[in-house]
Design a protein around this motif. Structure first.
Motif, PDB file in Angstrom:
ATOM      1  N   ASP A   1       0.827  -1.209   0.000  1.00 14.34           N
ATOM      2  CA  ASP A   1       0.000   0.000   0.000  1.00 14.34           C
ATOM      3  C   ASP A   1       0.864   1.262   0.000  1.00 14.34           C
ATOM      4  OD1 ASP A   1      -2.695  -0.123  -0.397  1.00 14.34           O
ATOM      5  OD2 ASP A   1      -3.280  -0.066   1.703  1.00 14.34           O
ATOM      6  N   VAL A   2       2.067   1.163  -0.559  1.00 17.46           N
ATOM      7  CA  VAL A   2       2.967   2.315  -0.598  1.00 17.46           C
ATOM      8  C   VAL A   2       2.355   3.446  -1.418  1.00 17.46           C
ATOM      9  CG1 VAL A   2       5.200   3.135  -1.450  1.00 17.46           C
ATOM     10  CG2 VAL A   2       5.074   1.005  -0.152  1.00 17.46           C
ATOM     11  N   GLN A   3       1.855   3.126  -2.616  1.00 16.18           N
ATOM     12  CA  GLN A   3       1.228   4.156  -3.450  1.00 16.18           C
ATOM     13  C   GLN A   3      -0.266   4.285  -3.195  1.00 16.18           C
ATOM     14  OE1 GLN A   3       2.055   4.754  -7.617  1.00 16.18           O
ATOM     15  NE2 GLN A   3       4.016   3.681  -7.513  1.00 16.18           N
ATOM     16  N   MET A   4      -0.937   3.178  -2.924  1.00 11.30           N
ATOM     17  CA  MET A   4      -2.400   3.196  -2.888  1.00 11.30           C
ATOM     18  C   MET A   4      -2.985   3.316  -1.488  1.00 11.30           C
ATOM     19  SD  MET A   4      -3.149   3.292  -5.955  1.00 11.30           S
ATOM     20  CE  MET A   4      -1.978   3.302  -7.322  1.00 11.30           C
ATOM     21  N   GLY A   5      -2.151   3.269  -0.458  1.00  7.78           N
ATOM     22  CA  GLY A   5      -2.638   3.426   0.903  1.00  7.78           C
ATOM     23  C   GLY A   5      -2.707   4.878   1.332  1.00  7.78           C
ATOM     24  N   CYS A   6      -2.966   5.089   2.616  1.00  7.93           N
ATOM     25  CA  CYS A   6      -3.039   6.438   3.205  1.00  7.93           C
ATOM     26  C   CYS A   6      -4.106   7.295   2.530  1.00  7.93           C
ATOM     27  CB  CYS A   6      -1.677   7.127   3.156  1.00  7.93           C
ATOM     28  SG  CYS A   6      -0.353   6.200   3.949  1.00  7.93           S
ATOM     29  N   GLY A   7      -5.213   6.659   2.119  1.00  6.33           N
ATOM     30  CA  GLY A   7      -6.345   7.403   1.590  1.00  6.33           C
ATOM     31  C   GLY A   7      -6.377   7.603   0.095  1.00  6.33           C
ATOM     32  N   ARG A   8      -5.406   7.085  -0.627  1.00  3.95           N
ATOM     33  CA  ARG A   8      -5.345   7.324  -2.074  1.00  3.95           C
ATOM     34  C   ARG A   8      -6.608   6.852  -2.795  1.00  3.95           C
ATOM     35  NH1 ARG A   8      -3.603  10.609  -5.487  1.00  3.95           N
ATOM     36  NH2 ARG A   8      -1.802  10.790  -4.092  1.00  3.95           N
ATOM     37  N   THR A   9      -7.171   5.725  -2.374  1.00  2.00           N
ATOM     38  CA  THR A   9      -8.374   5.204  -3.036  1.00  2.00           C
ATOM     39  C   THR A   9      -9.653   5.554  -2.283  1.00  2.00           C
ATOM     40  OG1 THR A   9      -8.289   3.062  -1.900  1.00  2.00           O
ATOM     41  CG2 THR A   9      -7.047   3.266  -3.966  1.00  2.00           C
ATOM     42  N   GLY A  10      -9.528   6.310  -1.198  1.00  3.25           N
ATOM     43  CA  GLY A  10     -10.680   6.680  -0.372  1.00  3.25           C
ATOM     44  C   GLY A  10     -10.442   6.308   1.072  1.00  3.25           C
ATOM     45  N   PRO A  11     -10.625   5.040   1.447  1.00  2.00           N
ATOM     46  CA  PRO A  11     -10.331   4.626   2.820  1.00  2.00           C
ATOM     47  C   PRO A  11      -8.828   4.660   3.093  1.00  2.00           C
ATOM     48  CG  PRO A  11     -10.872   2.726   1.474  1.00  2.00           C
ATOM     49  CD  PRO A  11     -11.159   3.934   0.631  1.00  2.00           C
ATOM     50  N   PHE A  12      -8.451   4.632   4.368  1.00  2.00           N
ATOM     51  CA  PHE A  12      -7.026   4.738   4.687  1.00  2.00           C
ATOM     52  C   PHE A  12      -6.228   3.617   4.031  1.00  2.00           C
ATOM     53  CE2 PHE A  12      -3.177   4.222   7.162  1.00  2.00           C
ATOM     54  CZ  PHE A  12      -2.727   5.530   7.264  1.00  2.00           C
ATOM     55  N   PHE A  13      -6.686   2.369   4.198  1.00  2.00           N
ATOM     56  CA  PHE A  13      -6.055   1.239   3.523  1.00  2.00           C
ATOM     57  C   PHE A  13      -6.859   0.907   2.268  1.00  2.00           C
ATOM     58  CE2 PHE A  13      -4.886   0.423   8.025  1.00  2.00           C
ATOM     59  CZ  PHE A  13      -3.503   0.462   7.895  1.00  2.00           C
ATOM     60  N   SER A  14      -6.173   0.674   1.170  1.00  2.00           N
ATOM     61  CA  SER A  14      -6.882   0.452  -0.096  1.00  2.00           C
ATOM     62  C   SER A  14      -7.660  -0.855  -0.115  1.00  2.00           C
ATOM     63  CB  SER A  14      -5.878   0.453  -1.252  1.00  2.00           C
ATOM     64  OG  SER A  14      -5.027  -0.684  -1.192  1.00  2.00           O
ATOM     65  N   PHE A  15      -7.291  -1.804   0.760  1.00  2.00           N
ATOM     66  CA  PHE A  15      -7.923  -3.125   0.738  1.00  2.00           C
ATOM     67  C   PHE A  15      -9.170  -3.202   1.609  1.00  2.00           C
ATOM     68  CE2 PHE A  15      -4.472  -3.096   3.864  1.00  2.00           C
ATOM     69  CZ  PHE A  15      -5.141  -3.446   5.024  1.00  2.00           C
ATOM     70  N   GLU A  16      -9.481  -2.160   2.353  1.00  2.00           N
ATOM     71  CA  GLU A  16     -10.607  -2.212   3.289  1.00  2.00           C
ATOM     72  C   GLU A  16     -11.931  -2.614   2.633  1.00  2.00           C
ATOM     73  OE1 GLU A  16     -10.964   0.958   6.274  1.00  2.00           O
ATOM     74  OE2 GLU A  16      -8.952   1.616   5.676  1.00  2.00           O
ATOM     75  N   PRO A  17     -12.309  -2.030   1.482  1.00  2.00           N
ATOM     76  CA  PRO A  17     -13.610  -2.391   0.903  1.00  2.00           C
ATOM     77  C   PRO A  17     -13.701  -3.853   0.464  1.00  2.00           C
ATOM     78  CG  PRO A  17     -12.796  -0.329  -0.028  1.00  2.00           C
ATOM     79  CD  PRO A  17     -11.663  -0.942   0.718  1.00  2.00           C
ATOM     80  N   ALA A  18     -12.552  -4.507   0.267  1.00  2.00           N
ATOM     81  CA  ALA A  18     -12.561  -5.905  -0.165  1.00  2.00           C
ATOM     82  C   ALA A  18     -12.831  -6.860   0.990  1.00  2.00           C
ATOM     83  CB  ALA A  18     -11.230  -6.263  -0.829  1.00  2.00           C
ATOM     84  N   GLY A  19     -12.739  -6.371   2.221  1.00  2.00           N
ATOM     85  CA  GLY A  19     -13.007  -7.217   3.377  1.00  2.00           C
ATOM     86  C   GLY A  19     -11.937  -8.253   3.647  1.00  2.00           C
ATOM     87  N   ILE A  20     -10.693  -7.980   3.232  1.00  2.00           N
ATOM     88  CA  ILE A  20      -9.606  -8.922   3.481  1.00  2.00           C
ATOM     89  C   ILE A  20      -8.747  -8.416   4.638  1.00  2.00           C
ATOM     90  CG2 ILE A  20      -9.570  -9.670   1.079  1.00  2.00           C
ATOM     91  CD1 ILE A  20      -7.012  -8.020   0.695  1.00  2.00           C
ATOM     92  N   THR A  21      -7.970  -9.337   5.224  1.00  2.00           N
ATOM     93  CA  THR A  21      -7.076  -8.994   6.326  1.00  2.00           C
ATOM     94  C   THR A  21      -5.677  -9.498   5.985  1.00  2.00           C
ATOM     95  OG1 THR A  21      -8.909  -9.259   7.890  1.00  2.00           O
ATOM     96  CG2 THR A  21      -6.684  -9.139   8.809  1.00  2.00           C
ATOM     97  N   PRO A  22      -4.843  -8.662   5.380  1.00  2.00           N
ATOM     98  CA  PRO A  22      -3.497  -9.108   5.005  1.00  2.00           C
ATOM     99  C   PRO A  22      -2.665  -9.484   6.232  1.00  2.00           C
ATOM    100  CG  PRO A  22      -4.069  -7.013   3.969  1.00  2.00           C
ATOM    101  CD  PRO A  22      -5.096  -7.268   5.009  1.00  2.00           C
ATOM    102  N   ASP A  23      -1.671 -10.335   6.006  1.00  2.00           N
ATOM    103  CA  ASP A  23      -0.743 -10.688   7.076  1.00  2.00           C
ATOM    104  C   ASP A  23       0.292  -9.585   7.283  1.00  2.00           C
ATOM    105  OD1 ASP A  23      -1.544 -13.573   7.673  1.00  2.00           O
ATOM    106  OD2 ASP A  23      -1.253 -13.625   5.499  1.00  2.00           O
ATOM    107  N   ILE A  24       0.659  -8.920   6.187  1.00  2.00           N
ATOM    108  CA  ILE A  24       1.650  -7.841   6.227  1.00  2.00           C
ATOM    109  C   ILE A  24       1.169  -6.725   5.303  1.00  2.00           C
ATOM    110  CG2 ILE A  24       4.048  -7.189   5.699  1.00  2.00           C
ATOM    111  CD1 ILE A  24       4.864 -10.069   6.282  1.00  2.00           C
TER     112      ILE A  24
END
Length: 247
Positions: free
Chosen positions: A69-92
Motif C-alpha cells: 500500500d505504498v502508493q495506494m494506501g493512506c487514503g489514495r483510493t478513499g479509505p485509509f487502507f486500499s484493501f478495506e472495501p474488499a473485506g480482506i485482512t493481510p498478514d503484512i
C-alpha cells in the motif's frame, strides 16, 4: 494482476495448478505480494472479489498475503487502507511516501503479531528513524483521519476526475479510463500516445507521468488535498493535451 489472462482462463487456476503439481518445479511460495491497484504497472484495478479469492488461495496453501500500500494506501483510493472495501485482512502491509504526512521520508511495515519475529530496531532501512517524519505523520493522521470526512472528500473528488476523464475518452477512439479514488489513468491502445500526452500536458503546465509496461497509461496521482478548482483547471489542461495529440 486481476484479469491477467484477459478472461480466457479463470482467475488463479494456473497459479493453483502449479502449487498443487508436485512435479511442476515450483516450490510453494512463502508469501504473495499484491497491489490492490497497480501503480507503476498501469493503474490495473483488482476487483474486490478477486482480492478475496487471492486471500482464500493464500490461506489454503499456507502463504502469507502481503499488500503493498505504498502508493495506494493512506487514503489514495478513499479509505485509509486500499484493501478495506474488499473485506480482506493481510498478514503484512507496507506503507511509505504519503505516510510521512508532508513529503518526509518514512516507511512502515505492519505485521500480524503472530508473524512478528523481529527484535526492536532489527527491521530497519533508509526511511526509518526520521523524528520529524514521525511527528508529521502523527499530526496528519490526527488532522485528516479523526472521522470519515477526508475519505468522503477524496471519493467525491475522484468522481469529479472520473467524469472529466470519461468525457475526454469519449471524444477519441482507443482510450479507456482506469482507477479508484484519486488513482486514475487514461490507457491508450496506441501505447506511444501515453508519453506524447504527458509531454503535451507538461508543456501546458501540468505534471504527469506514464505507467504500464509500454508507458501506455497517462497516470494521475494528485495530492489528496488538491482543491476542486485546481482539479477543474488541471483536467482542462489534460483535455487540451489529449485533444492536441489525438486529433
Amino acid at each position: 494482476y486481476d484479469n491477467y489472462f484477459g478472461g480466457k482462463i479463470p482467475d488463479f487456476l494456473w497459479f493453483e495448478k502449479l502449487l498443487l503439481d508436485q512435479g511442476g518445479g515450483l516450490n510453494e511460495p512463502a508469501a504473495v505480494i499484491v497491489e490492490t491497484v497497480q501503480g507503476e504497472g498501469g493503474i490495473n484495478v483488482a476487483r474486490f472479489e478477486w482480492l478475496k479469492g487471492l486471500e482464500e488461495l493464500c490461506q489454503r496453501h499456507g502463504m502469507l498475503l502481503i499488500v503493498d500500500d505504498v502508493q495506494m494506501g493512506c487514503g489514495r483510493t478513499g479509505p485509509f487502507f486500499s484493501f478495506e472495501p474488499a473485506g480482506i485482512t493481510p498478514d503484512i502491509v507496507t506503507l511509505s511516501k504519503s505516510i510521512g504526512g508532508y513529503g518526509l521520508p518514512m516507511a512502515l511495515t505492519l505485521i500480524k503479531p503472530e508473524h512478528d519475529v523481529w527484535e526492536p530496531g532489527e527491521h530497519n532501512g533508509t526511511f526509518r528513524g526520521n523524528n520529524l517524519a514521525f511527528v508529521a505523520a502523527t499530526r496528519a493522521i490526527e488532522e485528516y483521519w479523526a472521522d470519515d470526512t477526508f475519505e468522503k472528500a477524496t471519493l467525491a473528488k475522484g468522481e469529479q476526475v472520473n467524469r472529466a476523464l470519461d468525457a475526454i475518452a469519449d471524444r477519441h477512439r482507443g482510450l479507456s479510463v482506469r482507477g479508484r479514488g484519486l488513482a486514475k489513468g487514461i490507457a491508450f491502445e496506441q501505447a506511444e500516445l501515453g508519453t506524447k500526452v504527458c509531454k503535451a500536458a507538461y508543456d501546458r503546465g501540468l505534471l504527469m507521468e506514464t505507467a504500464g509496461p509500454s508507458d501506455e497509461v497517462a497516470k494521475m496521482l494528485p495530492p489528496l488535498t488538491t482543491s476542486v478548482d485546481e482539479f477543474t483547471q488541471g483536467l482542462e489542461i489534460l483535455g487540451d493535451a489529449v485533444d492536441a495529440v489525438c486529433t
